[in-house]
Design a protein around this motif. Structure first.
Motif, short mmCIF file in Angstrom:
data_model
loop_
_atom_site.label_atom_id
_atom_site.label_comp_id
_atom_site.label_asym_id
_atom_site.label_seq_id
_atom_site.Cartn_x
_atom_site.Cartn_y
_atom_site.Cartn_z
N GLU A 46 37.71 31.12 36.42
CA GLU A 46 36.71 32.07 35.92
C GLU A 46 35.82 32.67 37.01
O GLU A 46 35.58 33.89 36.99
N PRO A 47 35.30 31.90 37.96
CA PRO A 47 34.40 32.52 38.96
C PRO A 47 35.03 33.67 39.73
O PRO A 47 34.43 34.75 39.81
N PRO A 48 36.22 33.54 40.33
CA PRO A 48 36.78 34.68 41.06
C PRO A 48 37.19 35.84 40.14
O PRO A 48 37.07 37.01 40.52
N VAL A 49 37.66 35.53 38.93
CA VAL A 49 38.01 36.60 38.00
C VAL A 49 36.76 37.39 37.63
O VAL A 49 36.75 38.63 37.66
N ARG A 50 35.72 36.70 37.28
CA ARG A 50 34.49 37.39 36.87
C ARG A 50 33.87 38.17 38.02
O ARG A 50 33.31 39.25 37.81
N ARG A 51 33.97 37.64 39.23
CA ARG A 51 33.44 38.37 40.38
C ARG A 51 34.15 39.71 40.54
O ARG A 51 33.52 40.75 40.83
N ARG A 52 35.44 39.73 40.35
CA ARG A 52 36.20 40.98 40.47
C ARG A 52 35.92 41.91 39.29
O ARG A 52 35.80 43.13 39.46
N LEU A 53 35.79 41.35 38.09
CA LEU A 53 35.50 42.19 36.93
C LEU A 53 34.14 42.87 37.04
O LEU A 53 33.95 43.99 36.56
N GLU A 54 33.19 42.20 37.67
CA GLU A 54 31.85 42.78 37.81
C GLU A 54 31.84 44.03 38.67
O GLU A 54 30.91 44.83 38.60
N ALA A 55 32.87 44.21 39.49
CA ALA A 55 32.94 45.40 40.35
C ALA A 55 33.57 46.59 39.63
O ALA A 55 33.56 47.70 40.16
N VAL A 65 43.97 52.92 28.44
CA VAL A 65 42.75 52.22 28.85
C VAL A 65 42.48 52.47 30.34
O VAL A 65 43.37 52.87 31.10
N ASP A 66 41.25 52.21 30.72
CA ASP A 66 40.86 52.40 32.12
C ASP A 66 41.27 51.23 33.00
O ASP A 66 41.43 51.38 34.22
N ALA A 67 41.40 50.05 32.40
CA ALA A 67 41.73 48.85 33.17
C ALA A 67 42.30 47.81 32.23
O ALA A 67 42.17 47.91 31.00
N ALA A 68 42.95 46.78 32.82
CA ALA A 68 43.54 45.73 32.00
C ALA A 68 43.39 44.39 32.70
O ALA A 68 43.44 44.29 33.93
N LEU A 69 43.23 43.37 31.89
CA LEU A 69 43.13 41.99 32.35
C LEU A 69 44.16 41.17 31.60
O LEU A 69 44.36 41.34 30.39
#
Length: 282
Positions: free
Chosen positions: A86-95, A159-163
């Motif tokens: 979760e920490p690295p995924v969320r860091r990238r999503l925040e950008a 969509v603009d992005a996907a996870l």
């Protein structure tokens, strides 16, 4: 034909721990640790003949749909890999700039909650109705629909992005799903994929969870790290980032932790536990 047993896994963990100690930097400490592993291995082998629990199966294998239907109630437990994923995924999503985001294989909506909180319009897709029910409760403003990773229920460039988090490992081939993610993302968009690291799957890790007074698992398929990159390049994507967070002692907990805690931590802690890819859609 018999299923793998807890005893077999325990012996395997002792062996993996021993291998990792063969050429450790601190030679004196490593020698002591190797002796401990050898002694404990002999003890485990002796116990196999008198303890029925060690001869019991590791868990019942369930199909993808049944497995996640039964896992939904405890999935937010949390999963042992969440703490390093979760920490690295969320860091990238925040950008990411605010927009419409697909959460593919969204599960109970653990990432969808964060996306919605940052102002994104969330579309969640999952094959499990039970998982989607929990996601809808967490993100009332999102749109959640049943669907599979290789046949997403969205039009092209929707969509603009996907996870896609910790899900492609359930597929025999990652390429069709990566192509689908590329299809539904608009040019200029981003795709973020996290998954159980192929190294762990090669070592026999499965998606395990408690059921009643026992355990069950949903099978993980063996891919290579390069399979993800090759699939993305074939889909016309550009690699913009990759990370391989390592297992912490907490994330390395397995069914052997209570039996042989020192060997379990030595065997797994520090190994790559998750692979995280970020791709750009030209």
């Amino acid at each position: 034909m018999t299923d793998p047993t807890l005893g077999e896994l325990t012996v395997g963990v002792e062996g993996l721990a021993l291998l990792r100690l063969l050429h450790a930097d601190d030679r004196g400490a490593a020698q002591v640790a190797r002796a401990a592993r050898m002694a404990e291995t002999r003890e485990v082998l002796e116990r196999l003949g008198r303890e029925p629990s060690l001869r019991g199966p590791l868990g019942v294998e369930l199909g993808l749909r049944e497995g996640y239907a039964r896992w939904a109630a405890t999935y937010d437990g949390p999963l042992r890999l969440f703490s390093i994923e979760e920490p690295p995924v969320r860091r990238r999503l925040e950008a990411w700039p605010v927009g419409e985001v697909l959460d593919a294989a969204c599960g109970t909506g653990r990432h969808a909650v964060r996306l919605a909180g940052r102002g994104h319009t969330v579309i969640g897709v999952d094959q499990s109705a039970e998982m989607l029910e929990r996601a809808r409760a967490k993100v009332p403003g999102g749109r959640f629909v049943e669907g599979g990773l290789t046949d997403l229920p969205l039009p092209d460039a929707a969509v603009d992005a996907a996870l896609c988090a910790l899900a492609l490992v359930h597929l025999p081939d990652v390429a069709p799903a990566v192509a689908e993610l590329a299809r539904v993302v608009r040019p200029g968009g981003r795709i973020l994929i996290s998954d159980v690291h192929p190294f762990l799957v090669q070592l026999g890790w499965q998606a395990q969870f408690p059921v009643g007074d026992g355990r069950a698992f949903v099978r993980l398929h063996r891919h290579r790290v390069t399979d993800y990159a090759a699939a993305a390049l074939a889909a016309g994507l550009v690699v913009s980032g990759v990370e391989e967070p390592a297992l912490t002692p907490e994330a390395a907990r397995t069914p052997t932790t209570e039996l042989v805690p020192e060997a379990t931590e030595t065997a797994y802690a520090g190994l790559p536990g998750v692979v995280i890819w970020e791709f750009a859609r030209p």
